[in-house]
Design a protein around this motif. Structure first.
Motif, short mmCIF file in Angstrom:
data_model
loop_
_atom_site.label_atom_id
_atom_site.label_comp_id
_atom_site.label_asym_id
_atom_site.label_seq_id
_atom_site.Cartn_x
_atom_site.Cartn_y
_atom_site.Cartn_z
N ARG A 29 -2.05 -0.64 -8.75
CA ARG A 29 -1.16 0.76 -8.40
C ARG A 29 -0.68 0.88 -10.13
O ARG A 29 -0.66 0.12 -10.76
CB ARG A 29 -0.05 0.09 -7.77
CG ARG A 29 -0.13 -0.25 -6.39
CD ARG A 29 1.20 -0.32 -5.50
NE ARG A 29 1.84 -1.60 -5.84
CZ ARG A 29 1.61 -2.93 -5.84
NH1 ARG A 29 0.59 -3.11 -5.43
NH2 ARG A 29 2.40 -3.66 -6.28
N CYS B 14 -1.94 -5.03 -10.64
CA CYS B 14 -2.99 -5.35 -9.83
C CYS B 14 -2.89 -5.67 -8.42
O CYS B 14 -1.76 -6.22 -8.07
CB CYS B 14 -3.58 -6.67 -10.19
SG CYS B 14 -5.31 -7.24 -9.46
N THR B 15 -3.67 -4.88 -7.41
CA THR B 15 -3.31 -4.99 -6.06
C THR B 15 -4.08 -6.40 -5.40
O THR B 15 -3.52 -6.63 -4.43
CB THR B 15 -4.17 -3.91 -5.39
OG1 THR B 15 -5.57 -3.90 -5.64
CG2 THR B 15 -3.54 -2.61 -5.77
N SER C 138 0.92 -1.27 -0.11
CA SER C 138 0.04 0.05 0.08
C SER C 138 0.75 1.19 -0.15
O SER C 138 0.29 2.37 -0.22
CB SER C 138 -0.81 -0.09 1.22
OG SER C 138 -0.13 0.03 2.56
N ASP D 122 -10.63 -4.59 -9.44
CA ASP D 122 -10.77 -3.28 -9.84
C ASP D 122 -10.04 -2.17 -9.23
O ASP D 122 -10.12 -1.14 -9.71
CB ASP D 122 -12.29 -2.64 -9.77
CG ASP D 122 -12.64 -2.39 -8.42
OD1 ASP D 122 -11.93 -2.95 -7.29
OD2 ASP D 122 -13.63 -2.05 -7.96
N ARG D 123 -8.96 -2.61 -9.06
CA ARG D 123 -7.93 -1.64 -8.10
C ARG D 123 -6.46 -2.11 -8.64
O ARG D 123 -6.06 -3.47 -8.75
CB ARG D 123 -7.95 -1.79 -6.64
CG ARG D 123 -8.72 -0.81 -5.95
CD ARG D 123 -9.22 0.45 -6.24
NE ARG D 123 -8.37 1.67 -5.75
CZ ARG D 123 -8.41 2.97 -6.25
NH1 ARG D 123 -9.33 2.92 -7.10
NH2 ARG D 123 -7.84 3.70 -5.74
N THR E 88 -2.71 4.39 -6.32
CA THR E 88 -3.60 3.31 -6.97
C THR E 88 -4.81 3.94 -7.81
O THR E 88 -5.23 5.26 -7.65
CB THR E 88 -4.28 2.34 -5.86
OG1 THR E 88 -5.07 3.31 -5.21
CG2 THR E 88 -3.33 1.67 -5.00
N THR E 89 -5.40 3.33 -8.86
CA THR E 89 -6.58 3.79 -9.60
C THR E 89 -7.66 2.86 -9.97
O THR E 89 -7.31 1.71 -9.49
CB THR E 89 -6.15 4.32 -11.02
OG1 THR E 89 -7.04 5.08 -11.51
CG2 THR E 89 -5.50 3.46 -11.73
N THR E 90 -8.79 3.25 -10.22
CA THR E 90 -9.77 2.30 -10.67
C THR E 90 -9.55 1.75 -11.95
O THR E 90 -9.59 2.56 -13.10
CB THR E 90 -11.12 2.83 -10.55
OG1 THR E 90 -11.27 3.09 -9.12
CG2 THR E 90 -12.25 1.65 -10.94
#
Length: 107
Positions: free
Chosen positions: A76, A95-96, A57, A73-74, A62-64
């Motif tokens: 970095r 992808c997170t 984190s 749907d998240r 991060t973005t959608t």
């Protein structure tokens, strides 16, 4: 670093002159001017940074965005200029959830 007045290519040194590998143009070297130049050979190598103890984190924003691998749907992201300066930056995503990496560039 010196650039050729004839074709704009980067030149290399050859004794007392700069020589263009592209067109063969030669220019006299100016030691006073070269005193202001920096050689990459003189720089020390940088240390490797250990990121194993850094929480995910804390690494970048991060973005959608939908992961093409798992559908999460998240992600970095980071943006880098990998093409010529007049082209847009390339966006790199991670992808997170599953860690899948992909890139997106404008076409």
């Amino acid at each position: 670093m010196e650039f050729c007045d004839e074709c704009g290519s980067m030149m290399k040194t050859d004794g007392d002159v700069w020589v263009c590998n592209n067109c063969g143009n030669e220019a006299d070297r100016d030691t006073a001017d070269e005193a202001h130049m920096t050689s990459t050979a003189a720089r020390e190598e940088s240390e490797v940074v250990d990121m194993s103890d850094v929480d995910d984190s804390e690494i970048g924003p991060t973005t959608t965005v939908i992961c093409p691998e798992c559908g999460h749907d998240r992600a970095r992201y980071e943006m880098k200029q990998i093409r010529s300066a007049d082209e847009s930056e390339t966006r790199f995503f991670t992808c997170t959830d599953c860690g899948h990496k992909w890139r997106e560039d404008d076409h």
